[in-house]
Design an enzyme around this catalytic site. Structure first.
Site, PDB file in Angstrom:
ATOM      1  N   LYS A  44       6.962  -3.651  17.505  1.00  0.00           N
ATOM      2  CA  LYS A  44       7.666  -3.462  16.223  1.00  0.00           C
ATOM      3  C   LYS A  44       9.184  -3.480  16.450  1.00  0.00           C
ATOM      4  O   LYS A  44       9.933  -4.040  15.656  1.00  0.00           O
ATOM      5  CB  LYS A  44       7.234  -2.148  15.558  1.00  0.00           C
ATOM      6  CG  LYS A  44       5.824  -2.118  15.024  1.00  0.00           C
ATOM      7  CD  LYS A  44       5.523  -3.112  13.914  1.00  0.00           C
ATOM      8  CE  LYS A  44       6.187  -2.774  12.609  1.00  0.00           C
ATOM      9  NZ  LYS A  44       5.722  -3.687  11.516  1.00  0.00           N
ATOM     10  N   THR A  58       8.522   0.954  11.540  1.00  0.00           N
ATOM     11  CA  THR A  58       8.038   2.305  11.800  1.00  0.00           C
ATOM     12  C   THR A  58       9.096   3.158  12.492  1.00  0.00           C
ATOM     13  O   THR A  58       9.970   2.629  13.189  1.00  0.00           O
ATOM     14  CB  THR A  58       6.781   2.217  12.696  1.00  0.00           C
ATOM     15  OG1 THR A  58       6.478   3.504  13.206  1.00  0.00           O
ATOM     16  CG2 THR A  58       7.000   1.295  13.893  1.00  0.00           C
ATOM     17  N   ASP A  59       8.966   4.478  12.353  1.00  0.00           N
ATOM     18  CA  ASP A  59       9.873   5.380  13.082  1.00  0.00           C
ATOM     19  C   ASP A  59       9.565   5.383  14.588  1.00  0.00           C
ATOM     20  O   ASP A  59      10.375   5.860  15.383  1.00  0.00           O
ATOM     21  CB  ASP A  59       9.785   6.815  12.525  1.00  0.00           C
ATOM     22  CG  ASP A  59       8.387   7.422  12.594  1.00  0.00           C
ATOM     23  OD1 ASP A  59       7.427   6.720  12.965  1.00  0.00           O
ATOM     24  OD2 ASP A  59       8.259   8.630  12.267  1.00  0.00           O
ATOM     25  N   GLU A  60       8.399   4.822  14.969  1.00  0.00           N
ATOM     26  CA  GLU A  60       8.005   4.898  16.381  1.00  0.00           C
ATOM     27  C   GLU A  60       8.921   4.074  17.288  1.00  0.00           C
ATOM     28  O   GLU A  60       8.939   4.274  18.504  1.00  0.00           O
ATOM     29  CB  GLU A  60       6.533   4.479  16.546  1.00  0.00           C
ATOM     30  CG  GLU A  60       5.638   5.341  15.661  1.00  0.00           C
ATOM     31  CD  GLU A  60       4.140   5.212  15.897  1.00  0.00           C
ATOM     32  OE1 GLU A  60       3.743   4.795  16.998  1.00  0.00           O
ATOM     33  OE2 GLU A  60       3.374   5.541  14.982  1.00  0.00           O
ATOM     34  N   TYR A  62       2.588  -0.928  20.906  1.00  0.00           N
ATOM     35  CA  TYR A  62       2.752  -1.084  19.446  1.00  0.00           C
ATOM     36  C   TYR A  62       4.223  -0.941  19.065  1.00  0.00           C
ATOM     37  O   TYR A  62       4.804  -1.818  18.420  1.00  0.00           O
ATOM     38  CB  TYR A  62       1.909  -0.031  18.701  1.00  0.00           C
ATOM     39  CG  TYR A  62       2.301   0.132  17.246  1.00  0.00           C
ATOM     40  CD1 TYR A  62       2.161  -0.913  16.329  1.00  0.00           C
ATOM     41  CD2 TYR A  62       2.825   1.353  16.778  1.00  0.00           C
ATOM     42  CE1 TYR A  62       2.538  -0.761  14.990  1.00  0.00           C
ATOM     43  CE2 TYR A  62       3.199   1.508  15.437  1.00  0.00           C
ATOM     44  CZ  TYR A  62       3.052   0.451  14.556  1.00  0.00           C
ATOM     45  OH  TYR A  62       3.432   0.604  13.241  1.00  0.00           O
ATOM     46  N   ASN A  98       4.726   8.503   9.575  1.00  0.00           N
ATOM     47  CA  ASN A  98       3.267   8.337   9.410  1.00  0.00           C
ATOM     48  C   ASN A  98       2.858   8.445   7.942  1.00  0.00           C
ATOM     49  O   ASN A  98       3.207   9.406   7.270  1.00  0.00           O
ATOM     50  CB  ASN A  98       2.519   9.434  10.169  1.00  0.00           C
ATOM     51  CG  ASN A  98       2.523   9.202  11.664  1.00  0.00           C
ATOM     52  OD1 ASN A  98       3.575   9.115  12.285  1.00  0.00           O
ATOM     53  ND2 ASN A  98       1.346   9.104  12.243  1.00  0.00           N
ATOM     54  N   ASP A 111      -2.861 -12.565   3.880  1.00  0.00           N
ATOM     55  CA  ASP A 111      -3.441 -11.662   4.872  1.00  0.00           C
ATOM     56  C   ASP A 111      -4.512 -12.407   5.657  1.00  0.00           C
ATOM     57  O   ASP A 111      -5.281 -13.175   5.084  1.00  0.00           O
ATOM     58  CB  ASP A 111      -4.041 -10.435   4.148  1.00  0.00           C
ATOM     59  CG  ASP A 111      -4.320  -9.292   5.097  1.00  0.00           C
ATOM     60  OD1 ASP A 111      -5.132  -9.475   6.024  1.00  0.00           O
ATOM     61  OD2 ASP A 111      -3.724  -8.213   4.917  1.00  0.00           O
TER      62      ASP A 111
HETATM   63  P1  NAD Z   1      -3.046  -1.863   8.524  1.00  0.00           P
HETATM   64  O1  NAD Z   1      -3.491  -2.054   9.940  1.00  0.00           O
HETATM   65  O2  NAD Z   1      -3.847  -0.988   7.615  1.00  0.00           O
HETATM   66  O3  NAD Z   1      -2.948  -3.289   7.794  1.00  0.00           O
HETATM   67  C1  NAD Z   1      -2.382  -4.399   8.410  1.00  0.00           C
HETATM   68  C2  NAD Z   1      -2.770  -5.628   7.594  1.00  0.00           C
HETATM   69  O4  NAD Z   1      -2.183  -6.777   8.238  1.00  0.00           O
HETATM   70  C3  NAD Z   1      -4.273  -5.880   7.526  1.00  0.00           C
HETATM   71  O5  NAD Z   1      -4.658  -6.198   6.204  1.00  0.00           O
HETATM   72  C4  NAD Z   1      -4.488  -7.083   8.445  1.00  0.00           C
HETATM   73  O6  NAD Z   1      -5.580  -7.901   8.061  1.00  0.00           O
HETATM   74  C5  NAD Z   1      -3.165  -7.810   8.305  1.00  0.00           C
HETATM   75  N1  NAD Z   1      -2.866  -8.658   9.467  1.00  0.00           N
HETATM   76  C6  NAD Z   1      -2.935  -8.298  10.782  1.00  0.00           C
HETATM   77  N2  NAD Z   1      -2.625  -9.354  11.553  1.00  0.00           N
HETATM   78  C7  NAD Z   1      -2.323 -10.388  10.711  1.00  0.00           C
HETATM   79  C8  NAD Z   1      -1.911 -11.725  10.916  1.00  0.00           C
HETATM   80  N3  NAD Z   1      -1.742 -12.235  12.140  1.00  0.00           N
HETATM   81  N4  NAD Z   1      -1.664 -12.490   9.827  1.00  0.00           N
HETATM   82  C9  NAD Z   1      -1.842 -11.995   8.561  1.00  0.00           C
HETATM   83  N5  NAD Z   1      -2.246 -10.740   8.327  1.00  0.00           N
HETATM   84  C10 NAD Z   1      -2.489  -9.943   9.383  1.00  0.00           C
HETATM   85  O7  NAD Z   1      -1.551  -1.394   8.629  1.00  0.00           O
HETATM   86  P2  NAD Z   1      -0.732  -0.351   7.741  1.00  0.00           P
HETATM   87  O8  NAD Z   1      -0.943   1.008   8.266  1.00  0.00           O
HETATM   88  O9  NAD Z   1      -0.967  -0.628   6.311  1.00  0.00           O
HETATM   89  O10 NAD Z   1       0.760  -0.772   8.130  1.00  0.00           O
HETATM   90  C11 NAD Z   1       1.432  -1.804   7.407  1.00  0.00           C
HETATM   91  C12 NAD Z   1       2.824  -1.979   7.992  1.00  0.00           C
HETATM   92  O11 NAD Z   1       3.555  -0.766   7.878  1.00  0.00           O
HETATM   93  C13 NAD Z   1       2.823  -2.352   9.467  1.00  0.00           C
HETATM   94  O12 NAD Z   1       3.844  -3.282   9.675  1.00  0.00           O
HETATM   95  C14 NAD Z   1       3.138  -1.046  10.170  1.00  0.00           C
HETATM   96  O13 NAD Z   1       3.793  -1.278  11.385  1.00  0.00           O
HETATM   97  C15 NAD Z   1       4.039  -0.375   9.162  1.00  0.00           C
HETATM   98  N6  NAD Z   1       4.023   1.098   9.180  1.00  0.00           N
HETATM   99  C16 NAD Z   1       2.840   1.784   9.128  1.00  0.00           C
HETATM  100  C17 NAD Z   1       2.857   3.175   9.119  1.00  0.00           C
HETATM  101  C18 NAD Z   1       1.569   3.969   9.015  1.00  0.00           C
HETATM  102  O14 NAD Z   1       1.612   5.200   9.115  1.00  0.00           O
HETATM  103  N7  NAD Z   1       0.415   3.361   8.796  1.00  0.00           N
HETATM  104  C19 NAD Z   1       4.071   3.861   9.163  1.00  0.00           C
HETATM  105  C20 NAD Z   1       5.265   3.118   9.214  1.00  0.00           C
HETATM  106  C21 NAD Z   1       5.226   1.743   9.213  1.00  0.00           C
HETATM  107  P1  TYD Z   2      -2.446   8.072  14.533  1.00  0.00           P
HETATM  108  O1  TYD Z   2      -3.052   8.342  13.202  1.00  0.00           O
HETATM  109  O2  TYD Z   2      -3.132   7.122  15.463  1.00  0.00           O
HETATM  110  O3  TYD Z   2      -0.935   7.640  14.262  1.00  0.00           O
HETATM  111  P2  TYD Z   2       0.303   7.437  15.323  1.00  0.00           P
HETATM  112  O4  TYD Z   2      -0.234   7.308  16.678  1.00  0.00           O
HETATM  113  O5  TYD Z   2       0.899   6.173  14.835  1.00  0.00           O
HETATM  114  O6  TYD Z   2       1.189   8.627  15.125  1.00  0.00           O
HETATM  115  O7  TYD Z   2      -2.304   9.456  15.314  1.00  0.00           O
HETATM  116  C1  TYD Z   2      -1.611  10.551  14.757  1.00  0.00           C
HETATM  117  C2  TYD Z   2      -1.584  11.645  15.797  1.00  0.00           C
HETATM  118  O8  TYD Z   2      -2.919  12.118  16.004  1.00  0.00           O
HETATM  119  C3  TYD Z   2      -1.099  11.175  17.158  1.00  0.00           C
HETATM  120  O9  TYD Z   2      -0.322  12.219  17.754  1.00  0.00           O
HETATM  121  C4  TYD Z   2      -2.370  10.951  17.952  1.00  0.00           C
HETATM  122  C5  TYD Z   2      -3.312  11.977  17.379  1.00  0.00           C
HETATM  123  N1  TYD Z   2      -4.753  11.584  17.375  1.00  0.00           N
HETATM  124  C6  TYD Z   2      -5.710  12.433  17.931  1.00  0.00           C
HETATM  125  O10 TYD Z   2      -5.400  13.530  18.439  1.00  0.00           O
HETATM  126  N2  TYD Z   2      -7.013  12.030  17.928  1.00  0.00           N
HETATM  127  C7  TYD Z   2      -7.405  10.841  17.396  1.00  0.00           C
HETATM  128  O11 TYD Z   2      -8.614  10.515  17.430  1.00  0.00           O
HETATM  129  C8  TYD Z   2      -6.408  10.005  16.808  1.00  0.00           C
HETATM  130  C9  TYD Z   2      -6.775   8.672  16.210  1.00  0.00           C
HETATM  131  C10 TYD Z   2      -5.089  10.413  16.819  1.00  0.00           C
END
Ligand code: NAD
Ligand code: TYD
Length: 381
Positions: free
Chosen positions: A190, A144-146, A186, A215, A36
């Site tokens: 992805k 991601t589903d996005e 974003y 999410n 990381d």
């Molecule tokens: P996060 O932002 O919490 O963590 C990302 C991690 O990647 C961090 O520890 C950061 O330091 C590391 N990182 C970033 N750039 C880097 C680089 N260049 N080299 C090495 N490490 C690096 O993200 P998350 O929410 O835990 O998401 C993890 C993965 O899951 C991502 O690929 C995201 O697209 C995917 N994902 C997230 C969600 C969600 O709801 N959070 C849902 C579906 C998929």
């Molecule tokens: P987020 O947690 O950023 O996840 P994602 O954009 O990947 O779905 O946001 C979840 C939902 O909440 C999204 O529809 C945007 C909304 N949102 C707000 O309304 N206010 C906020 O401050 C944030 C961060 C998100």
């Protein structure tokens, strides 16, 4: 000697830390190498409880640094990759799309190319010592589903689903066959990385798997995402900036259920197959926000709903996707996976965790982050 050497990228972030902990705990005969860069989103405090385990190594490095990535493959005889490192926040991607292309696209390509150089000459297998069966290599990419774009909100009041007894807000769902149509920088980054992963299978025969998840919520999520941000703001009685009318719908999954799915798919998933992962759990943002206010107020001993007045409608996110809803029935029928937690239960657990770990919240929201937060929200009203 370890039976497997697995490189997990992004393990000090939100989802990655849960995946690393799970693998270190459940597979003492594996060596887990967590790589990381520790950006603002990565935090070694997330893995304090397992940092001294003999089957765990942390390496601070950037996935875009191809030479270092290649060195790690050879130094640790890596035979499996679970790739989570990414820039992950949509709002940041709108402000700074270049960092998303760099890390999410070029970083993924750097890992793929390093894995290919390490694995292709030996037929995508890796032997760990004389007399042992070679292990089948595997590159598992977490997405991601996005990438699928946005669904319409055709049932604004919600209706009983035909799939299970939850509320749904539209007639269709993202399946593994849904066409990619990303809207934000974003999701575009992805989507591009997903295409590179599949291209490495189709071109070189690399054994890959891609999963697209909805999410996530739960402990250790950086408080710029909706749920932890709002818990923290309610705690400090700061405004809760709801984008647009708060009508957007997301499908929420508890992070440990995602980690459990990743474990199952890494071991049992079919190569070159895609699996959608979701909770069949659609919520409108405004309904989650109200539930959060009630829950935080109750747990802090405040009057029920006392902080509803913090809800502040602000300018909408640019290109804000209306609805995400995942159909994860392939994962259920082929591998038997189902989410374990009901949302209300998971949310209560999550709020309790943040309130019990206010030092963690304070440490990650101090310093540089404060400046970022103020600049992001100052022009939204
Ligand atoms: P996060 O932002 O919490 O963590 C990302 C991690 O990647 C961090 O520890 C950061 O330091 C590391 N990182 C970033 N750039 C880097 C680089 N260049 N080299 C090495 N490490 C690096 O993200 P998350 O929410 O835990 O998401 C993890 C993965 O899951 C991502 O690929 C995201 O697209 C995917 N994902 C997230 C969600 C969600 O709801 N959070 C849902 C579906 C998929
Ligand atoms: P987020 O947690 O950023 O996840 P994602 O954009 O990947 O779905 O946001 C979840 C939902 O909440 C999204 O529809 C945007 C909304 N949102 C707000 O309304 N206010 C906020 O401050 C944030 C961060 C998100």
């Amino acid at each position: 000697m370890s039976s497997r050497n697995i490189l997990i990228t992004g393990g000090a972030g939100f989802i990655g830390s849960h995946v690393v902990r799970r693998f270190v705990d459940r597979y003492p005969d594996y060596h887990i190498i967590n790589m990381d860069k520790l950006t603002y989103a990565g935090n070694l405090a997330n893995l304090k409880d397992i940092e001294d385990r003999p089957n765990y190594t942390f390496v601070k490095a950037d996935i875009c640094d191809f030479e270092t990535v290649c060195r790690l493959f050879s130094e640790y005889s890596i035979d499996g990759v679970i790739h989570l490192a990414a820039e992950s926040h949509v709002d940041r991607s709108i402000v700074d799309p270049f960092s998303f292309a760099r890390t999410n696209v070029m970083g993924t390509l750097s890992l793929l190319q390093a894995a290919r150089q390490a694995w292709e000459p030996s037929g995508w297998k890796m032997a760990h010592g004389a007399g042992t069966e070679p292990v089948e290599c595997r590159f598992y990419h977490i997405s991601t589903d996005e990438v699928y774009g946005a669904l319409e909100l055709t049932c604004p009041e919600g209706k009983p689903s035909e799939i299970s007894a939850h509320e749904v807000y539209g007639d269709d769902f993202f399946t593994e066959e849904t066409k990619y149509q990303p809207h934000s920088p974003y999701s575009a980054s992805k989507a591009s990385s997903d295409h590179f992963v599949r291209a490495f299978h189709d071109t070189y025969g690399m054994p890959v798997i891609v999963t697209n998840c909805s999410n996530n919520y739960g402990p250790y999520q950086f408080p710029e995402k909706l749920i932890p941000l709002f818990i923290n703001n309610i705690r400090h009685r700061k405004p809760l900036p709801v984008y647009g009318k708060g009508e957007n719908v997301r499908d929420w999954l508890y992070v440990e259920d995602h980690a459990n799915a990743i474990d199952l798919i890494f071991h049992k998933g079919q190569v070159a197959r895609t699996y959608n992962i979701g909770g069949f759990n659609e919520w409108k943002n405004i309904d989650i926000v109200k539930l959060l206010v009630r829950t935080v107020d109750r747990l802090l001993g405040r009057e029920d709903g006392e902080d509803m007045s913090l809800i502040t409608y602000v300018a909408d996110r640019k290109g804000h996707d209306m609805r995400y809803a995942i159909d994860s029935s392939r994962l259920k029928s082929e591998l038997g996976w189902e989410p374990s937690l009901q949302f209300e239960e998971g949310l209560e657990k999550t709020v309790k965790w943040y309130l019990d770990n206010q030092d963690w919240l304070d440490s990650v929201t101090s310093g540089e982050y404060q400046k970022y937060y103020e600049s992001m929200y100052s022009d939204r009203k």
